[in-house]
Design a protein around this motif. Structure first.
Motif, PDB file in Angstrom:
ATOM      1  N   ARG A 168       1.364   3.970  -3.145  1.00 18.22           N
ATOM      2  CA  ARG A 168       1.073   5.398  -2.951  1.00 18.22           C
ATOM      3  C   ARG A 168       2.271   6.261  -3.339  1.00 18.22           C
ATOM      4  O   ARG A 168       2.110   7.355  -3.885  1.00 18.22           O
ATOM      5  CB  ARG A 168       0.664   5.646  -1.496  1.00 18.22           C
ATOM      6  CG  ARG A 168      -0.683   4.994  -1.158  1.00 18.22           C
ATOM      7  CD  ARG A 168      -0.946   4.976   0.334  1.00 18.22           C
ATOM      8  NE  ARG A 168      -1.321   6.306   0.832  1.00 18.22           N
ATOM      9  CZ  ARG A 168      -1.653   6.539   2.107  1.00 18.22           C
ATOM     10  NH1 ARG A 168      -1.627   5.534   2.994  1.00 18.22           N
ATOM     11  NH2 ARG A 168      -1.986   7.746   2.503  1.00 18.22           N
TER      12      ARG A 168
ATOM     13  N   ARG B 109       1.525   8.089  11.764  1.00 17.23           N
ATOM     14  CA  ARG B 109       0.309   8.171  10.946  1.00 17.23           C
ATOM     15  C   ARG B 109       0.035   6.834  10.257  1.00 17.23           C
ATOM     16  O   ARG B 109      -1.118   6.390  10.182  1.00 17.23           O
ATOM     17  CB  ARG B 109       0.455   9.280   9.905  1.00 17.23           C
ATOM     18  CG  ARG B 109      -0.713   9.364   8.931  1.00 17.23           C
ATOM     19  CD  ARG B 109      -0.445  10.404   7.866  1.00 17.23           C
ATOM     20  NE  ARG B 109      -1.411  10.343   6.781  1.00 17.23           N
ATOM     21  CZ  ARG B 109      -1.337  11.052   5.670  1.00 17.23           C
ATOM     22  NH1 ARG B 109      -0.342  11.915   5.495  1.00 17.23           N
ATOM     23  NH2 ARG B 109      -2.245  10.925   4.724  1.00 17.23           N
ATOM     24  N   LEU B 110       1.099   6.201   9.756  1.00 19.55           N
ATOM     25  CA  LEU B 110       0.921   4.898   9.112  1.00 19.55           C
ATOM     26  C   LEU B 110       0.451   3.857  10.120  1.00 19.55           C
ATOM     27  O   LEU B 110      -0.363   2.990   9.785  1.00 19.55           O
ATOM     28  CB  LEU B 110       2.224   4.451   8.453  1.00 19.55           C
ATOM     29  CG  LEU B 110       2.730   5.294   7.283  1.00 19.55           C
ATOM     30  CD1 LEU B 110       4.026   4.703   6.731  1.00 19.55           C
ATOM     31  CD2 LEU B 110       1.684   5.398   6.180  1.00 19.55           C
ATOM     32  N   GLU B 111       0.962   3.921  11.333  1.00 19.63           N
ATOM     33  CA  GLU B 111       0.509   3.003  12.381  1.00 19.63           C
ATOM     34  C   GLU B 111      -1.002   3.099  12.561  1.00 19.63           C
ATOM     35  O   GLU B 111      -1.712   2.084  12.614  1.00 19.63           O
ATOM     36  CB  GLU B 111       1.185   3.337  13.709  1.00 19.63           C
ATOM     37  CG  GLU B 111       2.626   2.949  13.839  1.00 19.63           C
ATOM     38  CD  GLU B 111       3.127   3.261  15.238  1.00 19.63           C
ATOM     39  OE1 GLU B 111       2.761   2.518  16.176  1.00 19.63           O
ATOM     40  OE2 GLU B 111       3.856   4.265  15.401  1.00 19.63           O
ATOM     41  N   ARG B 112      -1.472   4.340  12.665  1.00 22.04           N
ATOM     42  CA  ARG B 112      -2.917   4.547  12.886  1.00 22.04           C
ATOM     43  C   ARG B 112      -3.721   4.170  11.646  1.00 22.04           C
ATOM     44  O   ARG B 112      -4.770   3.520  11.742  1.00 22.04           O
ATOM     45  CB  ARG B 112      -3.190   5.999  13.247  1.00 22.04           C
ATOM     46  CG  ARG B 112      -2.582   6.442  14.585  1.00 22.04           C
ATOM     47  CD  ARG B 112      -3.135   7.800  14.992  1.00 22.04           C
ATOM     48  NE  ARG B 112      -2.843   8.823  13.993  1.00 22.04           N
ATOM     49  CZ  ARG B 112      -1.738   9.567  13.970  1.00 22.04           C
ATOM     50  NH1 ARG B 112      -0.798   9.387  14.892  1.00 22.04           N
ATOM     51  NH2 ARG B 112      -1.563  10.495  13.033  1.00 22.04           N
ATOM     52  N   GLU B 113      -3.236   4.581  10.498  1.00 17.59           N
ATOM     53  CA  GLU B 113      -4.000   4.373   9.263  1.00 17.59           C
ATOM     54  C   GLU B 113      -4.176   2.898   8.939  1.00 17.59           C
ATOM     55  O   GLU B 113      -5.258   2.477   8.505  1.00 17.59           O
ATOM     56  CB  GLU B 113      -3.288   5.075   8.107  1.00 17.59           C
ATOM     57  CG  GLU B 113      -4.068   5.069   6.809  1.00 17.59           C
ATOM     58  CD  GLU B 113      -3.440   5.958   5.753  1.00 17.59           C
ATOM     59  OE1 GLU B 113      -3.873   5.859   4.590  1.00 17.59           O
ATOM     60  OE2 GLU B 113      -2.520   6.741   6.092  1.00 17.59           O
ATOM     61  N   TYR B 114      -3.126   2.102   9.162  1.00 15.74           N
ATOM     62  CA  TYR B 114      -3.200   0.683   8.836  1.00 15.74           C
ATOM     63  C   TYR B 114      -3.452  -0.192  10.058  1.00 15.74           C
ATOM     64  O   TYR B 114      -3.539  -1.419   9.925  1.00 15.74           O
ATOM     65  CB  TYR B 114      -1.913   0.248   8.130  1.00 15.74           C
ATOM     66  CG  TYR B 114      -1.744   0.916   6.776  1.00 15.74           C
ATOM     67  CD1 TYR B 114      -2.597   0.626   5.720  1.00 15.74           C
ATOM     68  CD2 TYR B 114      -0.743   1.860   6.568  1.00 15.74           C
ATOM     69  CE1 TYR B 114      -2.457   1.247   4.486  1.00 15.74           C
ATOM     70  CE2 TYR B 114      -0.591   2.491   5.341  1.00 15.74           C
ATOM     71  CZ  TYR B 114      -1.456   2.179   4.306  1.00 15.74           C
ATOM     72  OH  TYR B 114      -1.315   2.803   3.092  1.00 15.74           O
ATOM     73  N   ASP B 115      -3.563   0.450  11.222  1.00  4.67           N
ATOM     74  CA  ASP B 115      -3.850  -0.264  12.472  1.00  4.67           C
ATOM     75  C   ASP B 115      -2.847  -1.389  12.700  1.00  4.67           C
ATOM     76  O   ASP B 115      -3.205  -2.551  12.907  1.00  4.67           O
ATOM     77  CB  ASP B 115      -5.283  -0.815  12.454  1.00  4.67           C
ATOM     78  CG  ASP B 115      -5.736  -1.315  13.829  1.00  4.67           C
ATOM     79  OD1 ASP B 115      -5.176  -0.843  14.838  1.00  4.67           O
ATOM     80  OD2 ASP B 115      -6.635  -2.175  13.880  1.00  4.67           O
TER      81      ASP B 115
ATOM     82  N   GLU C  56       0.818  -1.211   0.000  1.00  2.28           N
ATOM     83  CA  GLU C  56       0.000   0.000   0.000  1.00  2.28           C
ATOM     84  C   GLU C  56       0.853   1.264   0.000  1.00  2.28           C
ATOM     85  O   GLU C  56       0.590   2.202  -0.759  1.00  2.28           O
ATOM     86  CB  GLU C  56      -0.946  -0.011   1.205  1.00  2.28           C
ATOM     87  CG  GLU C  56      -2.036  -1.067   1.100  1.00  2.28           C
ATOM     88  CD  GLU C  56      -2.841  -0.934  -0.177  1.00  2.28           C
ATOM     89  OE1 GLU C  56      -3.329   0.182  -0.464  1.00  2.28           O
ATOM     90  OE2 GLU C  56      -2.968  -1.938  -0.906  1.00  2.28           O
TER      91      GLU C  56
END
Length: 230
Positions: A20, A36-42, A16
Motif C-alpha cells: 500500500r 487502525r491497522l490492528e482493527r483492519e487486519y484483526d 499488505e
C-alpha cells in the motif's frame, strides 16, 4: 536486506502495508495509524509493531515522539530490497518498473558477461550448460522461464563478484513475469540461439564477443516486448 518471509500474521501485515505504501495509498508523510491497522487486519498491537519495524528497516517508515509512525520519502526507501522490488512490480505502474529494469540489465549484464568470460570456472560453465540443457525440443513456457532465470543467475555467479551476484534479485523479479508473458505468446524457438552464443563466448574466454552477445540477447528481448505491445 533480505526479503521478509511472507508467512504468518507478521508476514501478511508487512506485505499488505508495504504494498500500500509503494502503491501510493499511504503517500510519503502520511501518519500510519497503528490502531487502525490492528482493527483492519484483526491482529494484535505486537504484530503491527513488528511489521512496522520490518518496514522501517526497509526505509519505508519511521517513528518520532509525538508524531508517531509515518511514511518516509521515496528517496529514503531501500529500492533494491527484494520485497520492494516485488511490490513495485505488483503495482499499477509496473510498465515504468520494467522500463527501469531493462535499463539496469543493459548496463549490468553485458559487462557481467565480459567478466564471466575472464573468470569462469569449469563449474560455472557446467551450470550455464545445465540451464540450457533443460530446454527440450518442445519446451513449455515454464521450462523456458526456469531455464532463463537459471542461466542469468549462473552468468552473474560466473563473474565471481559478490555485488554483481546480488543483482540477481533485481533481474529476477521482473524477468520471471516478463518471460511468462513473452514466451506464452510464442518466441520459444528463438530462446536458445542467443543464449548459446553468450555461453560459447564465455567458454572461449572472449570478453568482447560475450559482451556483444549479451547485448544482442537483451535487444532481442526488447523487440519481443515491443511486438507484444504493438
Amino acid at each position: 536486506m533480505s526479503n521478509y518471509p511472507d508467512r504468518g500474521l507478521h508476514g501478511h501485515v508487512v506485505r499488505e502495508v508495504g504494498r500500500r505504501i509503494v502503491a501510493g495509498e499511504f503517500p510519503p508523510g502520511t501518519t500510519i495509524e497503528v490502531d487502525r491497522l490492528e482493527r483492519e487486519y484483526d491482529v494484535s498491537l505486537t504484530v503491527v509493531r513488528e511489521a512496522l519495524r520490518v518496514l522501517a528497516a526497509k526505509g519505508l517508515v519511521d517513528a518520532r515522539p509525538k508524531r508517531g509512525t509515518f511514511v518516509r520519502p521515496r528517496t529514503d526507501w531501500s529500492l533494491l530490497d527484494p520485497d520492494l522490488l516485488r511490490w513495485q512490480f505488483e503495482g499499477a505502474d509496473n510498465d515504468a518498473f520494467l522500463a527501469n529494469l531493462a535499463e539496469v540489465r543493459l548496463i549490468v549484464e553485458p559487462q557481467g558477461a565480459r567478466l564471466a568470460a575472464a573468470r569462469r570456472t569449469d563449474a560455472d560453465l557446467d551450470a550455464l550448460e545445465a540451464a540450457l540443457a533443460s530446454v527440450t525440443a518442445e519446451p513449455t513456457t515454464e521450462v523456458i522461464v526456469d531455464a532463463d532465470l537459471a542461466f542469468h543467475r549462473a552468468l552473474l555467479a560466473a563473474t565471481h563478484n559478490e555485488l554483481l551476484v546480488r543483482m540477481e534479485h533485481i533481474i529476477e523479479i521482473g524477468l520471471r513475469t516478463r518471460d511468462l508473458i513473452v514466451h506464452a505468446e510464442g518466441h520459444r524457438d528463438d530462446f536458445l540461439p542467443p543464449h548459446r552464443e553468450v555461453l560459447d563466448a564465455v567458454r572461449a574466454a572472449d570478453g568482447d564477443r560475450a559482451e556483444q552477445a549479451m547485448r544482442a540477447l537483451l535487444e532481442q528481448a526488447a523487440r519481443d516486448e515491443r511486438e507484444l505491445g504493438s
